[in-house]
Design an enzyme around this catalytic site. Structure first.
Site, mmCIF file in Angstrom:
data_model
loop_
_atom_site.group_PDB
_atom_site.id
_atom_site.type_symbol
_atom_site.label_atom_id
_atom_site.label_comp_id
_atom_site.label_asym_id
_atom_site.label_seq_id
_atom_site.Cartn_x
_atom_site.Cartn_y
_atom_site.Cartn_z
ATOM 1 N N ASP A 1 4.419 0.387 12.100
ATOM 2 C CA ASP A 1 3.187 -0.163 11.545
ATOM 3 C C ASP A 1 2.951 -1.621 11.944
ATOM 4 O OD1 ASP A 1 2.584 2.233 10.378
ATOM 5 O OD2 ASP A 1 3.090 1.641 8.332
ATOM 6 N N ARG B 1 1.072 14.582 13.480
ATOM 7 C CA ARG B 1 1.487 14.330 12.102
ATOM 8 C C ARG B 1 1.465 15.556 11.184
ATOM 9 N NH1 ARG B 1 -0.823 8.668 10.057
ATOM 10 N NH2 ARG B 1 1.197 8.550 9.077
ATOM 11 N N CYS C 1 -4.948 8.867 9.476
ATOM 12 C CA CYS C 1 -5.122 8.124 10.729
ATOM 13 C C CYS C 1 -4.965 9.053 11.930
ATOM 14 C CB CYS C 1 -4.046 7.044 10.838
ATOM 15 S SG CYS C 1 -4.522 5.484 10.117
ATOM 16 N N LYS D 1 0.837 -1.206 0.000
ATOM 17 C CA LYS D 1 0.000 0.000 0.000
ATOM 18 C C LYS D 1 0.873 1.258 0.000
ATOM 19 C CE LYS D 1 -1.728 1.678 4.026
ATOM 20 N NZ LYS D 1 -1.515 3.122 4.230
ATOM 21 N N ASN D 2 1.816 1.302 0.940
ATOM 22 C CA ASN D 2 2.579 2.540 1.094
ATOM 23 C C ASN D 2 3.497 2.817 -0.086
ATOM 24 O OD1 ASN D 2 1.292 3.017 3.460
ATOM 25 N ND2 ASN D 2 3.007 2.485 4.800
ATOM 26 N N ARG E 1 -8.727 0.110 4.290
ATOM 27 C CA ARG E 1 -7.718 1.035 3.755
ATOM 28 C C ARG E 1 -6.416 0.303 3.460
ATOM 29 N NH1 ARG E 1 -6.263 5.595 7.470
ATOM 30 N NH2 ARG E 1 -4.892 5.857 5.693
HETATM 31 C C1 UD1 Z 1 4.631 6.627 6.416
HETATM 32 C C2 UD1 Z 1 3.676 5.478 6.220
HETATM 33 C C3 UD1 Z 1 3.086 5.054 7.560
HETATM 34 C C4 UD1 Z 1 4.193 4.743 8.558
HETATM 35 C C5 UD1 Z 1 5.186 5.896 8.638
HETATM 36 C C6 UD1 Z 1 6.402 5.580 9.508
HETATM 37 C C7 UD1 Z 1 2.778 5.915 4.012
HETATM 38 C C8 UD1 Z 1 1.607 6.278 3.187
HETATM 39 N N1 UD1 Z 1 2.602 5.903 5.332
HETATM 40 O O1 UD1 Z 1 3.872 7.713 6.941
HETATM 41 O O2 UD1 Z 1 2.283 3.897 7.350
HETATM 42 O O3 UD1 Z 1 3.638 4.536 9.831
HETATM 43 O O4 UD1 Z 1 5.662 6.236 7.323
HETATM 44 O O5 UD1 Z 1 7.041 4.450 9.043
HETATM 45 O O6 UD1 Z 1 3.832 5.590 3.505
HETATM 46 N N2 UD1 Z 1 6.618 14.285 10.782
HETATM 47 C C9 UD1 Z 1 6.727 15.630 11.051
HETATM 48 N N3 UD1 Z 1 6.692 16.499 9.997
HETATM 49 C C10 UD1 Z 1 6.571 16.081 8.704
HETATM 50 C C11 UD1 Z 1 6.474 14.702 8.448
HETATM 51 C C12 UD1 Z 1 6.498 13.826 9.502
HETATM 52 O O7 UD1 Z 1 6.835 16.044 12.204
HETATM 53 O O8 UD1 Z 1 6.545 16.925 7.812
HETATM 54 C C13 UD1 Z 1 6.661 13.316 11.896
HETATM 55 C C14 UD1 Z 1 5.412 12.454 12.006
HETATM 56 O O9 UD1 Z 1 4.414 13.101 12.755
HETATM 57 C C15 UD1 Z 1 5.967 11.232 12.691
HETATM 58 C C16 UD1 Z 1 7.370 11.100 12.094
HETATM 59 O O10 UD1 Z 1 7.683 12.384 11.587
HETATM 60 O O11 UD1 Z 1 6.061 11.437 14.069
HETATM 61 C C17 UD1 Z 1 7.537 10.091 10.991
HETATM 62 O O12 UD1 Z 1 6.527 10.277 10.027
HETATM 63 P P1 UD1 Z 1 6.702 9.911 8.492
HETATM 64 O O13 UD1 Z 1 7.877 9.002 8.334
HETATM 65 O O14 UD1 Z 1 6.696 11.167 7.704
HETATM 66 O O15 UD1 Z 1 5.386 9.121 8.224
HETATM 67 P P2 UD1 Z 1 4.461 9.174 6.940
HETATM 68 O O16 UD1 Z 1 5.290 9.366 5.720
HETATM 69 O O17 UD1 Z 1 3.336 10.092 7.177
#
Ligand code: UD1
Length: 422
Positions: free
Chosen positions: A308, A123, A118, A22-23, A400
């Site tokens: 995850d 986030r 979610c 999915k991701n 999802r």
């Molecule tokens: C992706 C995955 C999700 C997984 C996560 C961590 C997808 C669609 N989703 O989510 O399933 O749980 O990686 O492996 O691929 N953060 C910030 N600012 C930002 C971006 C992130 O503070 O601009 C924080 C987030 O709140 C979190 C951490 O960074 O605490 C890591 O998040 P991130 O790796 O960005 O997760 P996603 O890409 O949203």
């Protein structure tokens, strides 16, 4: 709304096919926006998040066609006629923000609503935005939308992420492929989904080095062309179904499973007393006779233990011998499954980002509520070994991220059905 009813039914045996990730698919799909030639993805999973991304891309003017029962996604963005990603679609899925970098890189402007997704912590998307700014984007936040401009096109730059973000790395990587000059992404994410995206972009003509390490270097090119790319195996679906025989006992082969996608997770399962063997078709997981031992788990960016799989692992540790400590370091507020597991008789203490699980001999079926995608599947896993019926409500979360969950678990002997809520 539907419910899933699971009745503990003893040991499992058989095979479960693992879908494309999915991701990975959710970041490969927006890559179509980078080129006016077709991009075709094979081995795509059939999930509602993929539908949401399809709707979003179509709203921007991309053609997206689902073929072969959804396993092939044929896309073409030769005629993008809208550069506004609306709140109505974006709010359903955080990964929607991944259209920002590609649209901006190709056409020099984009307007994207801030996402929802979610309910696991705050986030924000600040890292995505800072990375694009480092490439010369001018950004303004107005009424919940990011208005982005790069009138003369994006320019290569150095992006140093303060901490690892999968999504921000993906957005920056896609944008950098069409930026003028060289972009260096430091402290980049190393997840298999990032490597998969880089491989697809390379097929489209992008010049990328260092994917899978923490420094990715991208030499911008004038244009990208079409490609066909198979989506990498879903390591989270794989890990989830590896836990099914670990929890219920028995022996299950995960078709298409690869240990290198989940090394840290496999080591923890083995430490808990579960056997894993590599076969020519995938991975075989067995737990015969003995129960599992408590283990401590800390979630980390790849190659560490994936956040995850934390909820699903907790379901296993609820009946382990001893006390396990789970530390969640990626997301705040990601223990919403704990109170639901406690309804089934689990003993769990949550303090901030730490959950202490004291194993009990047996969980008991109960009505429980899915709170997010991975939490919902952890309740189903717990139900596989619980005494009596577990009724999981709000299963739309599950749709999802897990295709045919009932069929896949039934195929290995689980007693599970999906019904309309009474
Ligand atoms: C992706 C995955 C999700 C997984 C996560 C961590 C997808 C669609 N989703 O989510 O399933 O749980 O990686 O492996 O691929 N953060 C910030 N600012 C930002 C971006 C992130 O503070 O601009 C924080 C987030 O709140 C979190 C951490 O960074 O605490 C890591 O998040 P991130 O790796 O960005 O997760 P996603 O890409 O949203």
């Amino acid at each position: 709304m539907d419910q899933i009813i699971v009745t503990g039914n003893g040991a499992l045996s058989g095979q479960i096919p693992i879908a494309g990730a999915k991701n990975a698919c959710l970041t490969l799909m927006p890559a179509t926006l980078l080129s006016d030639e077709p991009l075709t993805l094979t081995n795509a999973p059939r999930l509602s998040d993929i539908q949401t991304m399809t709707t979003l891309l179509q709203s921007l003017g991309a053609e997206v066609t689902s073929l072969q029962d959804g396993q092939v996604i044929a896309m073409s963005s030769h005629d993008l006629n809208n550069h506004v990603a609306h709140y109505d679609i974006v709010r359903k899925m955080r990964a929607s923000i991944l259209v920002l970098g590609p649209m901006l890189a190709r056409d020099g402007h984009a307007v994207v609503s801030l996402p929802g997704g979610c309910a696991i912590g705050a986030r924000p998307v600040d890292l995505h935005l800072k990375a694009l700014e480092a490439m010369g984007a001018e950004l303004e936040l107005k009424e919940g939308y990011v208005h982005a401009k790069a009138p003369g096109g994006l320019k290569g730059g150095v992006v140093e992420f303060p901490f690892v973000s999968v999504g921000a790395t993906e957005n920056a990587l896609m944008a950098a492929t069409l930026a003028k000059g060289t972009t260096v992404l430091k402290n980049a994410a190393k997840e298999p989904e990032i490597i998969d995206l880089a491989h697809c972009l390379q097929k489209m003509g992008a010049q990328i080095d260092g994917e899978g390490t923490d420094t990715i270097t991208i030499q911008g090119v004038d244009r990208l062309h079409g490609a066909t790319h198979p989506v990498v195996t879903d390591r989270i679906e794989l890990g989830t179904y590896m836990l099914a025989p670990a929890i219920a006992g028995g022996e299950v082969e995960l078709l298409g499973g690869r240990r290198d996608l989940l090394e840290a997770f496999c080591q923890k399962l083995e430490e808990a007393g579960v056997q894993i063997t590599e076969t020519d078709k995938g991975l075989k997981v067995a737990r015969n006779g003995n129960g599992v031992r408590a283990v401590d788990v800390t979630t980390e960016p790849f190659p560490g233990f994936p956040t995850d799989l934390q909820a699903q692992m907790m379901a296993l540790l609820c009946t382990a011998d001893g006390v396990s400590v789970l530390e969640e370091t990626i997301f705040e507020n990601r223990f919403m499954h704990a109170p639901e597991l406690m309804r089934m008789g689990a003993k769990i203490d949550v303090h901030g980002g730490t959950a202490t699980v004291t194993g009990v001999p047996q969980l008991k079926g109960a009505p429980v509520m899915a709170t997010d995608l991975r939490a919902s599947v952890s309740l189903i896993l717990a139900g596989l070994a619980a005494e009596g019926q577990t009724v999981v409500s709000r299963v739309y979360h599950l749709d999802r991220g897990y295709e045919h969950v009932v069929r896949k678990l039934e195929g290995v002997g689980a007693k599970i059905e999906r019904v309309r809520e009474q």
